[in-house]
Design an enzyme around this catalytic site. Structure first.
Site, PDB file in Angstrom:
ATOM      1  N   LYS A   1       0.671  -1.123   0.066  1.00 35.98           N
ATOM      2  CA  LYS A   1       0.007  -0.017  -0.030  1.00 35.98           C
ATOM      3  C   LYS A   1       0.846   1.168   0.096  1.00 35.98           C
ATOM      4  O   LYS A   1       1.670   1.482   0.972  1.00 35.98           O
ATOM      5  CB  LYS A   1      -0.681  -0.071   1.034  1.00 35.98           C
ATOM      6  CG  LYS A   1      -1.730   1.392   1.670  1.00 35.98           C
ATOM      7  CD  LYS A   1      -2.680   1.309   2.742  1.00 35.98           C
ATOM      8  CE  LYS A   1      -3.208   2.819   3.002  1.00 35.98           C
ATOM      9  NZ  LYS A   1      -4.220   2.667   4.108  1.00 35.98           N
TER      10      LYS A   1
ATOM     11  N   ASP B   1      -2.523  10.259   3.124  1.00 33.40           N
ATOM     12  CA  ASP B   1      -3.782   9.873   3.308  1.00 33.40           C
ATOM     13  C   ASP B   1      -4.540  10.996   4.397  1.00 33.40           C
ATOM     14  O   ASP B   1      -4.378  11.165   5.441  1.00 33.40           O
ATOM     15  CB  ASP B   1      -3.868   8.429   4.033  1.00 33.40           C
ATOM     16  CG  ASP B   1      -5.272   8.047   4.272  1.00 33.40           C
ATOM     17  OD1 ASP B   1      -6.275   8.636   3.872  1.00 33.40           O
ATOM     18  OD2 ASP B   1      -5.664   6.959   4.952  1.00 33.40           O
TER      19      ASP B   1
ATOM     20  N   LYS C   1      -9.801  13.193   7.793  1.00 34.75           N
ATOM     21  CA  LYS C   1      -9.295  12.827   9.161  1.00 34.75           C
ATOM     22  C   LYS C   1      -9.448  14.155  10.057  1.00 34.75           C
ATOM     23  O   LYS C   1      -9.160  15.157   9.418  1.00 34.75           O
ATOM     24  CB  LYS C   1      -7.825  12.353   9.105  1.00 34.75           C
ATOM     25  CG  LYS C   1      -7.696  10.878   8.529  1.00 34.75           C
ATOM     26  CD  LYS C   1      -6.514  10.418   8.546  1.00 34.75           C
ATOM     27  CE  LYS C   1      -6.120   9.193   7.847  1.00 34.75           C
ATOM     28  NZ  LYS C   1      -6.740   8.163   8.578  1.00 34.75           N
TER      29      LYS C   1
ATOM     30  N   ASP D   1       1.799   6.260   5.536  1.00 35.82           N
ATOM     31  CA  ASP D   1       0.822   5.701   4.773  1.00 35.82           C
ATOM     32  C   ASP D   1       1.357   4.940   3.367  1.00 35.82           C
ATOM     33  O   ASP D   1       0.648   3.858   2.951  1.00 35.82           O
ATOM     34  CB  ASP D   1      -0.564   6.140   4.508  1.00 35.82           C
ATOM     35  CG  ASP D   1      -1.773   5.587   4.599  1.00 35.82           C
ATOM     36  OD1 ASP D   1      -1.511   4.363   5.408  1.00 35.82           O
ATOM     37  OD2 ASP D   1      -2.913   5.707   4.246  1.00 35.82           O
TER      38      ASP D   1
ATOM     39  N   ASP E   1     -11.995   7.192   3.728  1.00 38.71           N
ATOM     40  CA  ASP E   1     -10.799   7.120   4.583  1.00 38.71           C
ATOM     41  C   ASP E   1     -10.427   5.514   4.509  1.00 38.71           C
ATOM     42  O   ASP E   1      -9.359   5.361   5.030  1.00 38.71           O
ATOM     43  CB  ASP E   1     -11.025   7.450   6.119  1.00 38.71           C
ATOM     44  CG  ASP E   1      -9.582   7.857   6.463  1.00 38.71           C
ATOM     45  OD1 ASP E   1      -8.512   7.547   5.976  1.00 38.71           O
ATOM     46  OD2 ASP E   1      -9.582   8.131   7.829  1.00 38.71           O
TER      47      ASP E   1
ATOM     48  N   GLU F   1      -9.538   3.887   2.314  1.00 41.48           N
ATOM     49  CA  GLU F   1      -9.008   4.024   0.937  1.00 41.48           C
ATOM     50  C   GLU F   1      -8.099   2.956   0.480  1.00 41.48           C
ATOM     51  O   GLU F   1      -7.949   2.218  -0.618  1.00 41.48           O
ATOM     52  CB  GLU F   1      -8.296   5.495   0.612  1.00 41.48           C
ATOM     53  CG  GLU F   1      -6.980   5.643   0.884  1.00 41.48           C
ATOM     54  CD  GLU F   1      -6.740   5.427   2.414  1.00 41.48           C
ATOM     55  OE1 GLU F   1      -7.618   5.493   3.203  1.00 41.48           O
ATOM     56  OE2 GLU F   1      -5.478   5.160   2.757  1.00 41.48           O
TER      57      GLU F   1
ATOM     58  N   ARG G   1      -7.836  -0.179   1.310  1.00 40.14           N
ATOM     59  CA  ARG G   1      -8.402  -1.608   0.641  1.00 40.14           C
ATOM     60  C   ARG G   1      -8.886  -1.363  -0.628  1.00 40.14           C
ATOM     61  O   ARG G   1      -8.771  -2.345  -1.455  1.00 40.14           O
ATOM     62  CB  ARG G   1      -9.315  -1.902   1.787  1.00 40.14           C
ATOM     63  CG  ARG G   1     -10.600  -1.144   1.852  1.00 40.14           C
ATOM     64  CD  ARG G   1     -11.472  -1.426   3.109  1.00 40.14           C
ATOM     65  NE  ARG G   1     -10.812  -0.894   4.320  1.00 40.14           N
ATOM     66  CZ  ARG G   1     -11.354  -1.101   5.479  1.00 40.14           C
ATOM     67  NH1 ARG G   1     -12.460  -1.730   5.573  1.00 40.14           N
ATOM     68  NH2 ARG G   1     -10.588  -0.686   6.528  1.00 40.14           N
TER      69      ARG G   1
HETATM   70  N1  BES Z   1      -3.903   4.832   6.809  1.00 44.18           N
HETATM   71  C1  BES Z   1      -5.111   4.653   7.696  1.00 44.18           C
HETATM   72  C2  BES Z   1      -4.808   3.628   8.728  1.00 44.18           C
HETATM   73  C3  BES Z   1      -3.805   4.063   9.680  1.00 44.18           C
HETATM   74  C4  BES Z   1      -4.285   4.564  11.070  1.00 44.18           C
HETATM   75  C5  BES Z   1      -2.644   3.643   9.598  1.00 44.18           C
HETATM   76  C6  BES Z   1      -3.340   4.955  12.054  1.00 44.18           C
HETATM   77  C7  BES Z   1      -1.567   4.027  10.559  1.00 44.18           C
HETATM   78  C8  BES Z   1      -2.002   4.704  11.738  1.00 44.18           C
HETATM   79  C9  BES Z   1      -6.353   4.026   6.981  1.00 44.18           C
HETATM   80  O1  BES Z   1      -6.286   4.219   5.489  1.00 44.18           O
HETATM   81  C10 BES Z   1      -7.550   4.327   7.475  1.00 44.18           C
HETATM   82  O2  BES Z   1      -7.928   5.546   7.661  1.00 44.18           O
HETATM   83  N2  BES Z   1      -8.363   3.499   7.967  1.00 44.18           N
HETATM   84  C11 BES Z   1      -9.475   3.694   8.585  1.00 44.18           C
HETATM   85  C12 BES Z   1     -10.607   2.761   8.404  1.00 44.18           C
HETATM   86  C13 BES Z   1     -11.849   3.079   8.602  1.00 44.18           C
HETATM   87  C14 BES Z   1     -12.500   4.212   8.149  1.00 44.18           C
HETATM   88  C15 BES Z   1     -12.864   2.009   8.582  1.00 44.18           C
HETATM   89  C16 BES Z   1      -9.230   3.927  10.120  1.00 44.18           C
HETATM   90  O3  BES Z   1      -8.455   2.815  10.656  1.00 44.18           O
HETATM   91  O4  BES Z   1      -9.952   4.550  11.212  1.00 44.18           O
HETATM   92 ZN    ZN Z   2      -4.580   4.892   4.629  1.00 38.74          ZN
HETATM   93 ZN    ZN Z   3      -7.438   6.096   5.160  1.00 34.93          ZN
END
Ligand code: BES
Ligand code: ZN
Ligand code: ZN
Length: 488
Positions: free
Chosen positions: A246, A251, A258, A269, A328, A330, A332
């Site tokens: 990834k 992000d 966010k 990310d 967010d 994204e 996946r």
């Molecule tokens: N890049 C983030 C995940 C992340 C969070 C990585 C903290 C490193 C540290 C990912 O794209 C994301 O934002 N995921 C969301 C998913 C949710 C919206 C279902 C998350 O983990 O909050």
């Molecule tokens: Zn991300």
């Molecule tokens: Zn994200």
């Protein structure tokens, strides 16, 4: 950093400073000469504790045992204790765990990993650095060490640790200086110097390949996305491995923006992609007898008038439709397309993806540990064991059929978020599994590195910021797979 193996006694080697490990508090060992001074200084010999005797030109560092993990951390602690000082060369004896020269590898890794500093954006750089380490084959238990084997271990350690530092550099680079096209040029120039194959798919090719989920995520950014394919194809191969990373160079969360405090550090990310680049570099430099392919989805997730939206329905490369309920989630979406593309291009014996996929993984297992998912317990275990041997932390998270139901969509084939609050790391893994085809189902593991990839304090042999998580783990796994195949 240069290493030299010496047959001569440690006392006869010239260096600015000698590093001595005090193992399991055994202060009566012949290597420990300054018992009185150490006692006066209150040195207890605990793991990572150090005591610098300037006039004696000796640095003592505690280590809990002769195990790789302990020595690696102690060597890193030695480097930290010497940081900012004017020493440029070190001499050190050999510490093997009952003659197992693998400890040399751990020690050398510790020196290189612990010596890492990210100084790209500092106007004053640290000019005095340790550049030379002389290892005497004078051994802790007075065991004769095979110099050939030892030098092989030193070489492997150097390649792997330097690849890890290479990954750290990419991750730590600011998002304005490392966007998808930059990721591609980093991969290209690394490939050129190591002899790897490298192809980059830009917007037109991505459209042709029907990678519309990935394209949607990248649409609001001024930096257009790309997919990078690195390939190591040696003449004699034992098996094929595909790696997928990834590479969200930033992000912001997209329209599901966010909150400010969660957005900082999201340059990290791209850690999965950066790990894949580092792994490929080491694979090439070690010229491993396996075919390895690295696929990277490099994309920036931003907001804007043409941003993709919650409520959009996307069609992934394999034809599955996805209801977007949160922009967010994204990573996946990007991985869905890249996984499909990777499987179309290569039928592999193993497929591993690395991703900072979910905050939920960090909640579940903490900052220091990666979570490993998939449909094959053996493959999951392989990854967890390799992490343990390599000095990384990883743990298996199991899929289950109840969580699988939570990503169902009323209007599309699948939804990009779950309809329940908990188990987010697993539901993200289950989402990815929708894009793994039948022939690869049992050959796939998803490694969520959201915790360890980027931590805002030093831990073990890792610095503030990027750790290079995944690199050592995967190279250890390759080593084990290769030796298993050789035994057959
Ligand atoms: N890049 C983030 C995940 C992340 C969070 C990585 C903290 C490193 C540290 C990912 O794209 C994301 O934002 N995921 C969301 C998913 C949710 C919206 C279902 C998350 O983990 O909050
Ligand atoms: Zn991300
Ligand atoms: Zn994200």
């Amino acid at each position: 950093m240069n290493f030299e193996l010496n047959r001569v006694n440690i006392a006869d080697i010239e260096a600015d400073i000698e590093v001595i490990f005090v193992i399991n508090n055994r202060r009566k060992h012949r290597f420990v000469q300054d018992r009185k001074l150490l006692k006066q200084a209150g040195f207890s010999g605990a793991q990572d504790e150090s005591c610098l005797l300037v006039e004696k030109k000796r640095l003592y560092v505690g280590a809990d045992s002769l195990k790789g993990t302990a020595l690696r951390r102690s060597a890193a602690s030695a480097m930290k204790a010497l940081r900012g000082k004017r020493y440029q060369s070190i001499k050190v004896a050999t510490y093997t765990d009952k003659g197992n020269s693998y400890s040399i590898r751990a020690m050398v890794e510790g020196f290189i990993l612990g010596g890492y500093r990210f100084e790209t954006y500092k106007s004053k750089k640290n000019s005095k650095k340790i550049t030379y380490i002389s290892i005497s084959l004078d051994e802790y238990h007075k065991i004769d060490v095979d110099i050939e084997q030892a030098s092989l271990e030193v070489h492997q350690a150097q390649v792997i640790a330097e690849a890890t530092n290479f990954t750290r550099d990419i991750v730590n680079t600011a998002p304005e200086d490392c966007y998808p096209a930059v990721m591609a040029s980093i991969a290209e120039s690394m490939a050129k110097s190591t002899g790897l194959g490298c192809t980059v798919l830009k917007t037109k090719a991505l459209k042709k390949e029907k990678m519309d989920a990935l394209l949607a995520v990248g649409r609001a950014s001024v930096h257009s996305p790309c997919v990078i394919h690195l390939a190591h194809r040696p003449k004699h191969t034992k098996f094929k491995v595909t790696l997928v990373g990834k590479g969200l160079t930033y992000d912001s969360g997209g329209l599901s923006l966010k909150p400010a405090e969660y957005m900082v550090t999201m340059k990290s990310d791209k850690s999965g992609a950066s790990a894949v680049i580092g792994i490929m570099k080491a694979v090439a430099e070690l010229d491993l007898p396996i075919e390895v392919h690295g696929f990277i989805g490099a994309v920036e997730n931003m907001i804007g008038g043409n941003a993709y939206k919650p409520d959009d329905i996307l069609k992934a490369k394999n034809g599955k439709t996805i209801e977007v309920r949160n922009t967010d989630a994204e990573g996946r979406l990007v991985l869905a397309d890249v996984l499909c593309y990777a499987q179309q291009e290569i039928t592999a014996d193993y497929i591993f993806d690395f991703a900072t996929l979910t905050g939920a993984s960090v909640v579940a297992v903490g900052h220091y540990t990666s979570s490993v998912m998939g449909h094959n317990k053996k493959v999951q275990k392989m990854v967890v064991n390799a992490a343990d041997k390599a000095g990384e932390l990883a743990t298996a998270l199991d899929f289950n059929s109840y969580l699988k139901k939570t990503i169902k969509s009323e209007i599309a084939d699948v939804c990009n978020i779950a309809n329940v609050r908990y188990g987010g790391a697993i539901t993200a893994g289950l989402f990815l599994s929708e894009f793994i085809d039948k022939r690869h189902k049992k050959r796939w593991a998803h490694i969520d590195i959201a915790g360890p990839a980027f931590v805002e304090h030093e831990w073990g042999e890792n610095p503030y910021g990027a750790s290079g998580a995944g690199v050592r783990l995967m190279l250890k796994l390759f080593e084990e797979l290769i030796s298993k195949h050789n035994d057959r």
